[in-house]
Design an enzyme around this catalytic site. Structure first.
Site, PDB file in Angstrom:
ATOM      1  N   GLU A  83     -31.075 -33.403  23.175  1.00 40.18           N
ATOM      2  CA  GLU A  83     -31.220 -33.041  24.584  1.00 40.18           C
ATOM      3  C   GLU A  83     -29.874 -33.374  25.198  1.00 40.18           C
ATOM      4  OE1 GLU A  83     -33.571 -31.555  26.254  1.00 40.18           O
ATOM      5  OE2 GLU A  83     -34.967 -31.412  24.566  1.00 40.18           O
ATOM      6  N   THR A 133     -20.702 -37.898  22.253  1.00 41.87           N
ATOM      7  CA  THR A 133     -20.060 -37.574  23.518  1.00 41.87           C
ATOM      8  C   THR A 133     -19.159 -38.711  24.006  1.00 41.87           C
ATOM      9  OG1 THR A 133     -20.541 -37.231  25.872  1.00 41.87           O
ATOM     10  CG2 THR A 133     -22.188 -38.433  24.628  1.00 41.87           C
ATOM     11  N   ASP A 134     -18.192 -38.374  24.855  1.00 37.35           N
ATOM     12  CA  ASP A 134     -17.363 -39.422  25.466  1.00 37.35           C
ATOM     13  C   ASP A 134     -18.155 -40.216  26.510  1.00 37.35           C
ATOM     14  OD1 ASP A 134     -17.500 -37.476  27.455  1.00 37.35           O
ATOM     15  OD2 ASP A 134     -15.331 -37.285  27.725  1.00 37.35           O
ATOM     16  N   GLU A 135     -19.337 -39.713  26.890  1.00 38.64           N
ATOM     17  CA  GLU A 135     -20.126 -40.420  27.915  1.00 38.64           C
ATOM     18  C   GLU A 135     -20.629 -41.771  27.421  1.00 38.64           C
ATOM     19  OE1 GLU A 135     -22.840 -38.160  30.259  1.00 38.64           O
ATOM     20  OE2 GLU A 135     -21.668 -36.339  30.072  1.00 38.64           O
ATOM     21  N   TYR A 158     -29.206 -40.074  29.383  1.00 37.02           N
ATOM     22  CA  TYR A 158     -28.591 -39.244  28.322  1.00 37.02           C
ATOM     23  C   TYR A 158     -27.565 -40.047  27.538  1.00 37.02           C
ATOM     24  CZ  TYR A 158     -25.197 -36.063  26.196  1.00 37.02           C
ATOM     25  OH  TYR A 158     -24.329 -35.459  25.316  1.00 37.02           O
ATOM     26  N   SER A 161     -28.963 -42.736  25.401  1.00 42.12           N
ATOM     27  CA  SER A 161     -29.632 -42.241  24.180  1.00 42.12           C
ATOM     28  C   SER A 161     -28.596 -41.830  23.135  1.00 42.12           C
ATOM     29  CB  SER A 161     -30.580 -41.074  24.507  1.00 42.12           C
ATOM     30  OG  SER A 161     -29.862 -39.897  24.833  1.00 42.12           O
ATOM     31  N   LYS A 162     -27.474 -41.256  23.567  1.00 44.13           N
ATOM     32  CA  LYS A 162     -26.428 -40.871  22.609  1.00 44.13           C
ATOM     33  C   LYS A 162     -25.746 -42.133  22.048  1.00 44.13           C
ATOM     34  CE  LYS A 162     -25.176 -37.276  21.563  1.00 44.13           C
ATOM     35  NZ  LYS A 162     -25.616 -36.304  20.520  1.00 44.13           N
ATOM     36  N   VAL A 214     -21.718 -28.541  45.017  1.00 48.48           N
ATOM     37  CA  VAL A 214     -20.828 -29.563  44.449  1.00 48.48           C
ATOM     38  C   VAL A 214     -21.398 -30.941  44.788  1.00 48.48           C
ATOM     39  CG1 VAL A 214     -18.512 -30.545  44.629  1.00 48.48           C
ATOM     40  CG2 VAL A 214     -18.825 -28.054  44.559  1.00 48.48           C
TER      41      VAL A 214
HETATM   42  P1  NAD Z   1     -27.439 -27.648  23.755  1.00 44.35           P
HETATM   43  O1  NAD Z   1     -28.409 -28.286  24.694  1.00 44.35           O
HETATM   44  O2  NAD Z   1     -26.786 -26.362  24.128  1.00 44.35           O
HETATM   45  O3  NAD Z   1     -28.137 -27.395  22.336  1.00 44.35           O
HETATM   46  C1  NAD Z   1     -28.953 -28.353  21.708  1.00 44.35           C
HETATM   47  C2  NAD Z   1     -29.688 -27.662  20.557  1.00 44.35           C
HETATM   48  O4  NAD Z   1     -30.487 -28.650  19.897  1.00 44.35           O
HETATM   49  C3  NAD Z   1     -30.641 -26.551  21.016  1.00 44.35           C
HETATM   50  O5  NAD Z   1     -30.483 -25.417  20.204  1.00 44.35           O
HETATM   51  C4  NAD Z   1     -32.030 -27.164  20.844  1.00 44.35           C
HETATM   52  O6  NAD Z   1     -33.030 -26.204  20.563  1.00 44.35           O
HETATM   53  C5  NAD Z   1     -31.795 -28.111  19.682  1.00 44.35           C
HETATM   54  N1  NAD Z   1     -32.757 -29.215  19.656  1.00 44.35           N
HETATM   55  C6  NAD Z   1     -33.104 -30.031  20.690  1.00 44.35           C
HETATM   56  N2  NAD Z   1     -34.040 -30.913  20.284  1.00 44.35           N
HETATM   57  C7  NAD Z   1     -34.270 -30.657  18.969  1.00 44.35           C
HETATM   58  C8  NAD Z   1     -35.111 -31.240  17.982  1.00 44.35           C
HETATM   59  N3  NAD Z   1     -35.937 -32.262  18.283  1.00 44.35           N
HETATM   60  N4  NAD Z   1     -35.087 -30.750  16.727  1.00 44.35           N
HETATM   61  C9  NAD Z   1     -34.259 -29.710  16.413  1.00 44.35           C
HETATM   62  N5  NAD Z   1     -33.469 -29.105  17.298  1.00 44.35           N
HETATM   63  C10 NAD Z   1     -33.458 -29.580  18.558  1.00 44.35           C
HETATM   64  O7  NAD Z   1     -26.364 -28.770  23.438  1.00 44.35           O
HETATM   65  P2  NAD Z   1     -24.798 -28.632  23.190  1.00 44.35           P
HETATM   66  O8  NAD Z   1     -24.111 -28.609  24.485  1.00 44.35           O
HETATM   67  O9  NAD Z   1     -24.563 -27.556  22.201  1.00 44.35           O
HETATM   68  O10 NAD Z   1     -24.504 -30.064  22.521  1.00 44.35           O
HETATM   69  C11 NAD Z   1     -24.566 -30.219  21.107  1.00 44.35           C
HETATM   70  C12 NAD Z   1     -24.263 -31.668  20.762  1.00 44.35           C
HETATM   71  O11 NAD Z   1     -22.971 -32.017  21.242  1.00 44.35           O
HETATM   72  C13 NAD Z   1     -25.229 -32.669  21.396  1.00 44.35           C
HETATM   73  O12 NAD Z   1     -25.474 -33.684  20.468  1.00 44.35           O
HETATM   74  C14 NAD Z   1     -24.467 -33.203  22.600  1.00 44.35           C
HETATM   75  O13 NAD Z   1     -24.877 -34.522  22.898  1.00 44.35           O
HETATM   76  C15 NAD Z   1     -23.050 -33.157  22.091  1.00 44.35           C
HETATM   77  N6  NAD Z   1     -22.032 -32.999  23.137  1.00 44.35           N
HETATM   78  C16 NAD Z   1     -22.078 -31.950  24.024  1.00 44.35           C
HETATM   79  C17 NAD Z   1     -21.070 -31.792  24.975  1.00 44.35           C
HETATM   80  C18 NAD Z   1     -21.056 -30.642  25.952  1.00 44.35           C
HETATM   81  O14 NAD Z   1     -20.175 -30.590  26.820  1.00 44.35           O
HETATM   82  N7  NAD Z   1     -21.966 -29.678  25.870  1.00 44.35           N
HETATM   83  C19 NAD Z   1     -20.028 -32.714  25.038  1.00 44.35           C
HETATM   84  C20 NAD Z   1     -20.035 -33.795  24.148  1.00 44.35           C
HETATM   85  C21 NAD Z   1     -21.031 -33.918  23.187  1.00 44.35           C
HETATM   86  O1  TDX Z   2     -24.410 -28.220  40.133  1.00 44.48           O
HETATM   87  C1  TDX Z   2     -23.606 -29.071  39.715  1.00 44.48           C
HETATM   88  N1  TDX Z   2     -22.696 -29.603  40.591  1.00 44.48           N
HETATM   89  C2  TDX Z   2     -21.785 -30.560  40.221  1.00 44.48           C
HETATM   90  O2  TDX Z   2     -20.990 -31.023  41.055  1.00 44.48           O
HETATM   91  C3  TDX Z   2     -23.583 -29.521  38.334  1.00 44.48           C
HETATM   92  C4  TDX Z   2     -24.558 -28.949  37.335  1.00 44.48           C
HETATM   93  C5  TDX Z   2     -22.656 -30.478  37.985  1.00 44.48           C
HETATM   94  N2  TDX Z   2     -21.801 -30.998  38.898  1.00 44.48           N
HETATM   95  C6  TDX Z   2     -20.828 -32.020  38.446  1.00 44.48           C
HETATM   96  C7  TDX Z   2     -21.422 -33.205  37.703  1.00 44.48           C
HETATM   97  C8  TDX Z   2     -20.314 -33.582  36.738  1.00 44.48           C
HETATM   98  O3  TDX Z   2     -19.387 -34.458  37.361  1.00 44.48           O
HETATM   99  O4  TDX Z   2     -19.960 -31.385  37.512  1.00 44.48           O
HETATM  100  C9  TDX Z   2     -19.609 -32.259  36.431  1.00 44.48           C
HETATM  101  C10 TDX Z   2     -20.041 -31.622  35.119  1.00 44.48           C
HETATM  102  O5  TDX Z   2     -21.455 -31.639  35.105  1.00 44.48           O
HETATM  103  P1  TDX Z   2     -22.297 -31.124  33.826  1.00 44.48           P
HETATM  104  O6  TDX Z   2     -21.884 -29.736  33.495  1.00 44.48           O
HETATM  105  O7  TDX Z   2     -23.728 -31.398  34.111  1.00 44.48           O
HETATM  106  O8  TDX Z   2     -21.713 -32.050  32.662  1.00 44.48           O
HETATM  107  P2  TDX Z   2     -21.651 -33.648  32.466  1.00 44.48           P
HETATM  108  O9  TDX Z   2     -22.701 -34.336  33.232  1.00 44.48           O
HETATM  109  O10 TDX Z   2     -20.225 -34.068  32.715  1.00 44.48           O
HETATM  110  O11 TDX Z   2     -22.000 -33.753  30.876  1.00 44.48           O
HETATM  111  C11 TDX Z   2     -21.456 -32.809  29.941  1.00 44.48           C
HETATM  112  O12 TDX Z   2     -20.357 -33.331  29.237  1.00 44.48           O
HETATM  113  C12 TDX Z   2     -20.604 -34.350  28.294  1.00 44.48           C
HETATM  114  C13 TDX Z   2     -22.517 -32.343  28.944  1.00 44.48           C
HETATM  115  O13 TDX Z   2     -23.638 -31.837  29.643  1.00 44.48           O
HETATM  116  C14 TDX Z   2     -22.934 -33.449  28.011  1.00 44.48           C
HETATM  117  O14 TDX Z   2     -23.827 -32.967  27.008  1.00 44.48           O
HETATM  118  C15 TDX Z   2     -21.708 -33.987  27.335  1.00 44.48           C
HETATM  119  O15 TDX Z   2     -22.047 -35.076  26.512  1.00 44.48           O
END
Ligand code: NAD
Ligand code: TDX
Length: 356
Positions: A83, A133-135, A158, A161-162, A214
């Site tokens: 998630e 993630t860097d979070e 989030y 959990s990571k 924003v």
């Molecule tokens: P996403 O939400 O787009 O995709 C997550 C995928 O995991 C989906 O296809 C979902 O169906 C699947 N999934 C969820 N729960 C599951 C389960 N119980 N069993 C099997 N499949 C399941 O996420 P994303 O943005 O592609 O992120 C992928 C990974 O990278 C995550 O681990 C996230 O924490 C990490 N990450 C994401 C970002 C970002 O900016 N998106 C940044 C840093 C790290």
């Molecule tokens: O409507 C918005 N308005 C707004 O100001 C939304 C959706 C976000 N924001 C801000 C919150 C954050 O400071 O923008 C920034 C980016 O938000 P998100 O896209 O929700 O990303 P963030 O919370 O930074 O987390 C993302 O990067 C690290 C990914 O969702 C994570 O999965 C990843 O680990």
């Protein structure tokens, strides 16, 4: 190399599957539960390839995952299933604990039992690559960068959990000798990102004449990484990274949110000149801040550069333009999502307190 990719129907996982199945010598099995964020249409271009397979499965289902490992006999696992949206973790943390913590434990436990039974030559090749993630490092002030040595200090459900899942992965290495590698990356952007995240949400709002919400004053900062650069980094980490190590992956594109939103506005206006707003100030609305909103993330990518020779190819301007052009030209991908899964409403405002 036979690789299990979990979460391969998601945003980053699908980029990894598209990239790896196009490289020589890889066979990919994608395990995905297809939650709201999973979408097999992201894989349409590779679904007929002989070296791509799909298992519709939950990583928490131990028996099913054991069978998949036994049948496929992987050389490596890339674990992306999670998630992933911070705002949803504020509204409903339970799914984050279940998939990100319990699901990662389950996968580790199955991988360990499988690894222990491998013959010596296959054991020395096996890798469990955990994508994080860097979070997990918490929030930076105005100075400094996250390095691989930065202490963990997660703040949201989030990121907590990571961070938990990262600790489990390290523990399975130190205690049981599972050959692991962990990567922690910054905010990704690019085609096929679910429209709950900042960049696609803002672009689609503009295309629909909706205001741009924003959070706070828009001065929180993120370090943006194009998803195709990230996918390449992940393949490098899997194949060349050192066992037991962590690698931080960043795009060197540190920007305030308001700056990102302004660039989205300018780019959309250039591509689609008849948007509803006369100017940026008319389009923006400042809304109640995200509870516990981390101030700043920024990655020091030195280890990736020096040890693995990796550098991002996209600068933010080129990547953002490519991304926005993709959303403008691929309405058939996101229109059904807006209709049936998520219509752009405010998430994560700790219920009832939103002013947008
Ligand atoms: P996403 O939400 O787009 O995709 C997550 C995928 O995991 C989906 O296809 C979902 O169906 C699947 N999934 C969820 N729960 C599951 C389960 N119980 N069993 C099997 N499949 C399941 O996420 P994303 O943005 O592609 O992120 C992928 C990974 O990278 C995550 O681990 C996230 O924490 C990490 N990450 C994401 C970002 C970002 O900016 N998106 C940044 C840093 C790290
Ligand atoms: O409507 C918005 N308005 C707004 O100001 C939304 C959706 C976000 N924001 C801000 C919150 C954050 O400071 O923008 C920034 C980016 O938000 P998100 O896209 O929700 O990303 P963030 O919370 O930074 O987390 C993302 O990067 C690290 C990914 O969702 C994570 O999965 C990843 O680990």
């Amino acid at each position: 190399m036979k690789v299990i990719v979990t979460g391969g129907a998601g945003f980053i996982g699908s980029a990894v599957c598209r990239l790896m199945t196009g490289l020589k010598g890889y066979e990919v099995l994608n395990i995905d539960k297809l939650t709201y964020a999973g979408d097999l249409r992201t894989l349409a271009s590779i679904s007929a390839r002989d070296n791509y397979h799909f298992a519709h499965q939950d990583i928490c289902n131990r028996d099913a995952i054991v069978k998949i490992f036994d049948d496929f006999q992987p050389d490596a696992v890339m674990h992306l299933a999670a998630e992933s949206h911070v705002d949803r973790s504020i509204d409903g943390p339970a799914d984050f604990i279940q998939t990100n913590v319990v699901g990662t434990f389950n996968l580790l436990d199955v991988a360990r039992a499988y690894f222990d039974k491998l013959p010596a030559d296959k054991r020395s090749q096996f890798r469990f690559h955990h994508i994080s993630t860097d979070e997990v490092y918490g929030s930076l002030g105005s100075e400094g960068l996250f390095t691989e040595e930065t202490a963990y200090a997660p703040t949201s459900p989030y990121s907590a959990s990571k961070a938990s899942s990262d600790h489990l992965v390290q523990a399975w290495h130190h205690t049981y000798g599972l050959p692991i590698v962990i990567s922690n990356c910054s905010n990704n952007y690019g085609p096929y990102q679910f429209p709950e995240k900042l960049i696609p949400l803002m672009a689609l709002n503009l295309l629909h004449g909706k205001k741009l919400p924003v959070y706070g004053e828009g001065l929180n900062t993120r370090d943006w990484l194009h998803v195709e650069d990230h996918a390449e980094a992940l393949v490098k980490i899997l194949t060349e990274g050192r066992i037991g190590e962590k690698y931080n992956v960043g795009g060197c594109n540190e920007l305030t949110n308001i700056d990102v939103v302004k660039r989205i506005f300018d780019t959309v206006q250039e591509i689609v000149p008849d948007i509803s707003f006369e100017n940026f100030d008319e389009a923006v609305t400042y809304v109640k801040d995200r509870p516990g909103h981390d101030w700043r993330y920024a990655i020091d990518p030195t280890k990736m550069q020096n040890e693995l020779g990796w550098k991002p190819k996209y600068d933010f301007e080129t990547g953002l333009r490519q991304t926005i052009e993709w959303y403008v030209n691929n309405r058939e991908w996101w229109e059904p999502i807006l209709k049936s899964k998520y219509a752009g409403e405010r998430l994560g405002s700790a219920k009832g307190q939103a002013d947008a």
